[in-house]
Design an enzyme around this catalytic site. Structure first.
Site, PDB file in Angstrom:
ATOM      1  N   HIS A 152       0.846  -1.191   0.000  1.00 55.38           N
ATOM      2  CA  HIS A 152       0.000   0.000   0.000  1.00 55.38           C
ATOM      3  C   HIS A 152       0.881   1.240   0.000  1.00 55.38           C
ATOM      4  O   HIS A 152       1.972   1.234   0.559  1.00 55.38           O
ATOM      5  CB  HIS A 152      -0.927   0.004   1.215  1.00 55.38           C
ATOM      6  CG  HIS A 152      -1.917  -1.111   1.182  1.00 55.38           C
ATOM      7  ND1 HIS A 152      -3.105  -1.021   0.521  1.00 55.38           N
ATOM      8  CD2 HIS A 152      -1.871  -2.355   1.696  1.00 55.38           C
ATOM      9  CE1 HIS A 152      -3.775  -2.152   0.636  1.00 55.38           C
ATOM     10  NE2 HIS A 152      -3.029  -2.990   1.348  1.00 55.38           N
ATOM     11  N   LYS A 203      15.287  -5.958  -2.873  1.00 51.31           N
ATOM     12  CA  LYS A 203      15.977  -5.474  -4.072  1.00 51.31           C
ATOM     13  C   LYS A 203      16.391  -6.681  -4.896  1.00 51.31           C
ATOM     14  O   LYS A 203      16.582  -7.772  -4.361  1.00 51.31           O
ATOM     15  CB  LYS A 203      17.224  -4.672  -3.689  1.00 51.31           C
ATOM     16  CG  LYS A 203      16.920  -3.402  -2.929  1.00 51.31           C
ATOM     17  CD  LYS A 203      18.200  -2.688  -2.563  1.00 51.31           C
ATOM     18  CE  LYS A 203      17.869  -1.428  -1.766  1.00 51.31           C
ATOM     19  NZ  LYS A 203      19.068  -0.741  -1.332  1.00 51.31           N
ATOM     20  N   LYS A 231      27.944 -14.775  -0.680  1.00 53.18           N
ATOM     21  CA  LYS A 231      29.047 -15.275  -1.504  1.00 53.18           C
ATOM     22  C   LYS A 231      28.562 -15.503  -2.924  1.00 53.18           C
ATOM     23  O   LYS A 231      27.371 -15.455  -3.200  1.00 53.18           O
ATOM     24  CB  LYS A 231      29.609 -16.573  -0.923  1.00 53.18           C
ATOM     25  CG  LYS A 231      28.621 -17.747  -0.941  1.00 53.18           C
ATOM     26  CD  LYS A 231      29.250 -18.988  -0.334  1.00 53.18           C
ATOM     27  CE  LYS A 231      28.302 -20.172  -0.402  1.00 53.18           C
ATOM     28  NZ  LYS A 231      28.931 -21.384   0.127  1.00 53.18           N
TER      29      LYS A 231
END
Length: 179
Positions: free
Chosen positions: A108, A156, A173
């Site tokens: 929202h 992300k 890694k």
């Protein structure tokens, strides 16, 4: 102050979701784990999903809106995955979404008085793996071969052939496949 929230998805969307929930619950959810894959793919396809014949969706998985789901060859959605696909979710070839993961394509607008629904797609590319209990947020691409560790929270996009973990997820890694 009264909320002025309006769900832009509309009544038709809600009716389709209601029918879908009843169909999945009565016709598929009671199957043990990955049993009946052909039947479950058929049901998902009847509601608009684009699923390769080798893809697998476990019975206890929750698919919010099948028409927004695309699964390529040997893609897998495991037990208890919550695929909240208000926007499109694409799961690539040989990619796995493990037990209890949450794919979330909606939120929202916290900057608005009306708190409108906002959406963005999720793409899990070929050979990627989403670990058990992980959260993948809207507008995220988990690039080819990447691994999102168990219980990680991803907000992300994840670089190809890397391993991330934690909350928020951070680089751990490079993923190197042994011969």
């Amino acid at each position: 102050m009264e909320s002025k929230y309006i769900n832009h998805l509309g009544r038709k969307h809600q009716v389709i979701r209601l029918i879908w929930s009843m169909v999945w619950c009565t016709c598929a959810q009671w199957f043990p784990r990955s049993v009946g894959s052909c039947w479950k793919r058929f049901l998902l396809q009847c509601f608009g999903a684009k699923i390769h014949p080798t893809a697998v969706v476990y019975s206890s998985a929750k698919i919010y809106y099948p028409a927004n789901l695309t699964m390529d060859e040997y893609a897998c959605i495991a037990s208890d995955v919550d695929c909240y696909n208000v926007a499109p979710v694409h799961i690539g070839r040989f990619a796995t979404v493990s037990q209890g993961a949450f794919l979330c394509t909606a939120s929202h607008d916290i900057t608005s008085r009306n708190h409108e629904l906002i959406t963005a797609p999720i793409c899990i590319e070929d050979q990627a793996w989403i670990g058990a209990g992980a959260f993948v947020g809207m507008n995220v691409i988990v690039h080819e071969g990447a691994v999102v560790g168990a219980r990680a929270a991803v907000f992300k996009s994840v670089d190809p052939w890397t391993v991330v973990g934690g909350n928020p997820a951070k680089f751990i890694k490079k993923r190197i496949i042994k011969s």
